[in-house]
Write a protein that holds these residues in place. Structure first.
Motif, short mmCIF file in Angstrom:
data_model
loop_
_atom_site.label_atom_id
_atom_site.label_comp_id
_atom_site.label_asym_id
_atom_site.label_seq_id
_atom_site.Cartn_x
_atom_site.Cartn_y
_atom_site.Cartn_z
N ALA A 1 0.83 -1.20 0.00
CA ALA A 1 0.00 0.00 0.00
C ALA A 1 0.87 1.25 0.00
CB ALA A 1 -0.93 0.00 1.21
N SER A 2 0.30 2.35 -0.45
CA SER A 2 1.00 3.64 -0.42
C SER A 2 0.81 4.25 0.96
CB SER A 2 0.45 4.56 -1.50
OG SER A 2 1.09 5.81 -1.46
N PRO A 3 1.90 4.46 1.72
CA PRO A 3 1.72 4.95 3.09
C PRO A 3 1.29 6.41 3.11
CG PRO A 3 4.04 4.85 2.54
CD PRO A 3 3.31 4.24 1.39
N PRO A 4 0.34 6.78 3.96
CA PRO A 4 -0.06 8.18 4.06
C PRO A 4 1.07 9.01 4.65
CG PRO A 4 -1.14 6.88 5.76
CD PRO A 4 -0.44 5.91 4.86
N PHE A 5 1.16 10.27 4.24
CA PHE A 5 2.23 11.13 4.74
C PHE A 5 2.15 11.28 6.25
CE2 PHE A 5 3.54 15.38 6.14
CZ PHE A 5 4.90 15.29 5.88
N GLU A 6 0.95 11.29 6.81
CA GLU A 6 0.81 11.46 8.26
C GLU A 6 1.51 10.33 9.01
OE1 GLU A 6 -0.01 13.17 11.84
OE2 GLU A 6 -0.07 14.01 9.82
N LEU A 7 1.44 9.09 8.49
CA LEU A 7 2.14 7.98 9.13
C LEU A 7 3.65 8.18 9.04
CD1 LEU A 7 2.24 5.16 10.43
CD2 LEU A 7 2.07 4.18 8.12
N VAL A 8 4.13 8.59 7.87
CA VAL A 8 5.56 8.85 7.71
C VAL A 8 6.01 9.95 8.68
CG1 VAL A 8 7.34 9.62 6.10
CG2 VAL A 8 5.49 8.14 5.29
N ARG A 9 5.23 11.00 8.78
CA ARG A 9 5.58 12.11 9.67
C ARG A 9 5.65 11.65 11.12
NH1 ARG A 9 3.81 15.30 13.21
NH2 ARG A 9 1.75 14.31 13.23
N GLN A 10 4.68 10.84 11.56
CA GLN A 10 4.65 10.36 12.94
C GLN A 10 5.86 9.48 13.25
OE1 GLN A 10 0.88 8.42 13.49
NE2 GLN A 10 -0.31 10.33 13.41
N LEU A 11 6.22 8.61 12.31
CA LEU A 11 7.34 7.71 12.55
C LEU A 11 8.67 8.49 12.59
CD1 LEU A 11 6.31 4.77 10.19
CD2 LEU A 11 6.30 4.75 12.69
N LEU A 12 8.78 9.52 11.79
CA LEU A 12 10.02 10.29 11.73
C LEU A 12 10.13 11.32 12.85
CD1 LEU A 12 10.31 10.93 7.89
CD2 LEU A 12 11.91 9.63 9.29
N GLU A 13 9.03 11.62 13.54
CA GLU A 13 9.00 12.71 14.51
C GLU A 13 10.09 12.60 15.59
OE1 GLU A 13 5.53 15.39 16.58
OE2 GLU A 13 5.22 13.22 16.40
N PRO A 14 10.43 11.40 16.11
CA PRO A 14 11.50 11.34 17.11
C PRO A 14 12.88 11.70 16.56
CG PRO A 14 10.11 9.38 17.22
CD PRO A 14 9.75 10.10 15.95
N TYR A 15 13.01 11.72 15.24
CA TYR A 15 14.33 11.92 14.64
C TYR A 15 14.46 13.23 13.87
CZ TYR A 15 14.12 6.96 15.62
OH TYR A 15 13.95 5.75 16.25
N ARG A 16 13.36 13.73 13.29
CA ARG A 16 13.42 14.96 12.51
C ARG A 16 12.02 15.42 12.15
NH1 ARG A 16 14.98 14.59 6.29
NH2 ARG A 16 13.90 16.60 6.46
N GLN A 17 11.89 16.68 11.79
CA GLN A 17 10.66 17.20 11.20
C GLN A 17 10.74 17.01 9.68
OE1 GLN A 17 8.00 18.35 13.10
NE2 GLN A 17 9.32 17.52 14.74
N ILE A 18 9.63 16.75 9.04
CA ILE A 18 9.64 16.42 7.62
C ILE A 18 8.47 17.12 6.92
CG2 ILE A 18 8.20 14.35 7.84
CD1 ILE A 18 11.34 14.46 5.67
N THR A 19 8.70 17.52 5.70
CA THR A 19 7.63 18.05 4.84
C THR A 19 7.41 17.08 3.70
OG1 THR A 19 9.13 19.28 3.40
CG2 THR A 19 8.34 20.40 5.40
N PRO A 20 6.25 17.12 3.05
CA PRO A 20 6.02 16.18 1.93
C PRO A 20 7.10 16.27 0.85
CG PRO A 20 3.95 17.19 2.59
CD PRO A 20 5.02 17.90 3.36
N GLY A 21 7.61 17.48 0.59
CA GLY A 21 8.61 17.62 -0.45
C GLY A 21 9.96 17.03 -0.09
N GLN A 22 10.17 16.70 1.20
CA GLN A 22 11.43 16.10 1.63
C GLN A 22 11.38 14.58 1.66
OE1 GLN A 22 11.57 18.32 5.35
NE2 GLN A 22 13.38 19.45 4.63
N VAL A 23 10.25 14.01 1.29
CA VAL A 23 10.13 12.54 1.20
C VAL A 23 10.38 12.15 -0.25
CG1 VAL A 23 8.65 10.55 1.56
CG2 VAL A 23 8.48 12.52 3.10
#
Length: 561
Positions: free
Chosen positions: A245-267
């Motif tokens: 499945a295509s992961p939603p950006f919100e899931l990616v953002r939550q998983l990365l939150e302990p390590y960095r802030q992320i924007t959609p353009g940085q994925v």
């Protein structure tokens, strides 16, 4: 990018322009073999899948007209892997031996799109290689001495080109068309674990090592790359996202939150996958061969998927070149499966074990893991085993194109020859050993006499570059027909200590085929002719027809449960 096709048809069709297929094209093209490389996609891949080249792979690229020099600018050379246990405590920093035994750094992260782009661009230097993107294999039929193939360009109703080739190399990935057309099954296991992989841009990580966080609540892998790139891999919990499945950006953002802030353009890429541990039932079918993911698939935890494909190419391509040149027969090609299968299976097994140990979600197992690792790190043997990654499978070839004799040096046979720097020529030029060896066979004489050289050269050994090895800090001296090399930093002397008066015969892929005394040269030559079915000059066929290849079957025991 294409070259005009050769005046006559290609000798070899390579299907798939990923890292394995591109490497095979370089290895064959640099030997003058006429190659057609086809790829169903219209460009090289934009997916950053594999992320690490090891020292053996870089050495293989070096053998293809110094291709390693073109690749180094996209690498982060000389990294290791740091393993963390429960609570984020460091367990071990695995760096390898650190001595560049094969002439290159042990582990080197990269971005796969960059690697494919460089390998493809460098093919322009090889006029015998024709590259066609947007072209796929549709049929193949094997005949005595040839393979009839059909290639379709463009859409489903695009033009079809039919041609005869001598050999087909299936480098077309886990969903291999070549493997399907040959009806070769894969056996092993598929795993239910689901992982999310995110390749990111603008990252602040500056560590020159990968990080494996073995927290059983959420195992994570982080691999910093060049220019702000970084890969994150997260083991998902049930219900977070399904494989494929295509992961939603919100899931990616939550998983990365302990390590960095992320924007959609940085994925750069985010995918969800489960992994497999599979090995094809046979790697050869007549004049067709499977390499890379078409031959074997493995979990990513040992970082050996791409490197295993490069090893396949290194093992096979020189053998095909020898067969096409009439210097060897069909028996040599049979050794591809014989030599590569045991190591591929061992690497698959290691990858599975590492995943179960390092990335476990069981807290009791993780506590036991951490205790055992910390205990081992307090002992010199345990520390060497872990920090130098001695748990990686032995690459020794035990059956195939190797001849074992008694005496010093027998421990080298079947092993990759190390690559120290050496002095050679009248001006004592400093260079890597492989750059003196060349692309073919090499016969190394360690402080042997002129009479010994004459005996060896009459023994029917393969045509080889002759190198006279001078030990004990002596100056190298060239002789007619052979180059003298000497120690530059102590490594050459250490390698051949105790082998004075003996020969070492090295294959084109840098494996030591034999180590022997002058009086055993005739025996070694006869054994190699038997193992490779080398034709005599009077009986070399213009288009040798292979004997039927047995259908090799393996049960589902290659991967531990």
């Amino acid at each position: 990018m294409t070259h005009p096709p050769p005046e006559t048809g290609p000798d070899v069709l390579i299907v798939g322009a990923g890292p394995t297929g591109l490497t095979a094209a370089h290895l064959l093209g640099s030997r003058g073999v006429r190659v057609l490389l086809v790829e169903r996609n219209t460009t090289t891949s934009n997916d950053a899948k594999a992320i690490s080249l090891d020292d053996e792979s870089l050495r293989t690229l070096q053998s293809a007209d110094g291709l390693d020099e073109a690749v180094y600018p996209i690498l982060v050379p000389g990294t290791g892997t740091k393993y963390f246990g429960i609570g984020g405590r460091t367990l071990v920093h695995a760096r390898g031996t650190g001595d560049q035994r094969f002439g290159h750094p042990f582990k080197n992260p990269f971005a796969q799109p960059d690697l494919e782009r460089v390998l493809c661009e460098q093919l322009r230097h090889l006029p015998s290689v024709d590259v066609r993107f947007g072209t796929r294999l549709t049929t193949l039929t094997q005949h005595p001495g040839r393979v009839r193939v059909s290639l379709r360009t463009g859409a489903e109703d695009g033009p079809v080109d039919e041609m005869d080739v001598s050999y087909v190399l299936g480098c077309d990935g886990g969903r291999s068309t070549v493997r399907d057309l040959l009806s070769i099954p894969m056996h092993g296991l598929s795993f239910p674990d689901v992982w999310l992989v995110a390749d990111t841009l603008g990252d602040s990580h500056d560590q020159r090592y990968g990080m494996h966080h073995g927290d059983p609540d959420r195992p994570v892998v982080i691999v910093p790359g060049r220019d702000g790139r970084c890969r994150y891999e997260f083991r998902l919990k049930p219900g977070e996202c399904e494989a494929g499945a295509s992961p939603p950006f919100e899931l990616v953002r939550q998983l990365l939150e302990p390590y960095r802030q992320i924007t959609p353009g940085q994925v750069e890429r985010a995918v969800v996958y489960s992994f497999h541990a599979l090995l094809a039932d046979r790697l050869r079918d007549g004049r067709c061969f499977l390499l890379g993911d078409a031959a074997h698939m493995m979990p990513p935890f040992a970082g050996q998927g791409l490197n295993s494909g490069v090893r396949d190419a290194a093992n096979l391509c020189w053998k095909i070149a020898e067969a096409l040149a009439g210097r060897a027969g069909d028996a040599l090609l049979d050794t591809y499966d014989t030599e590569r299968r045991p190591h591929a299976r061992a690497v698959i097994d290691l990858s599975v074990r590492l995943g179960r140990i390092v990335m476990t979600t069981s807290r009791p197992r993780a506590l036991l893991r951490d205790l055992l690792v910390r205990t081992a790190m307090h002992t010199p043997p345990g520390r060497r085993y872990l920090t130098e990654m001695r748990y990686r499978p032995d690459t020794r070839v035990r059956a195939g194109v190797v001849v074992r004799t008694d005496g010093p040096g027998r421990e080298l046979v079947g092993m990759m020859l190390p690559q120290p720097r050496v002095l050679h020529g009248p001006h004592h030029r400093l260079t890597r050993l492989d750059d003196v060896l060349g692309q073919g066979w090499s016969l190394l004489g360690i402080d042997v006499t002129d009479a010994d050289w004459e005996a060896a050269l009459r023994a029917g050994l393969p045509d080889a570059t002759a190198l006279a090895i001078f030990l004990d800090d002596r100056s190298p001296r060239d002789r007619a027909g052979r180059t003298g090399v000497a120690d530059a930093d102590g490594r050459l002397d250490a390698l051949f200590a105790g082998l004075t008066g003996r020969f070492a015969l090295v294959r084109p892929d840098r494996l030591v085929a034999a180590a022997f005394s002058p009086d055993r040269a005739q025996h070694v030559g006869a054994e190699l002719r038997r193992l490779t079915a080398t034709p005599t000059p009077a009986t070399v066929p213009s288009d040798p027809t292979p004997d039927p290849v047995p259908q090799i079957r393996h049960d589902r025991t290659g991967v531990p449960r």
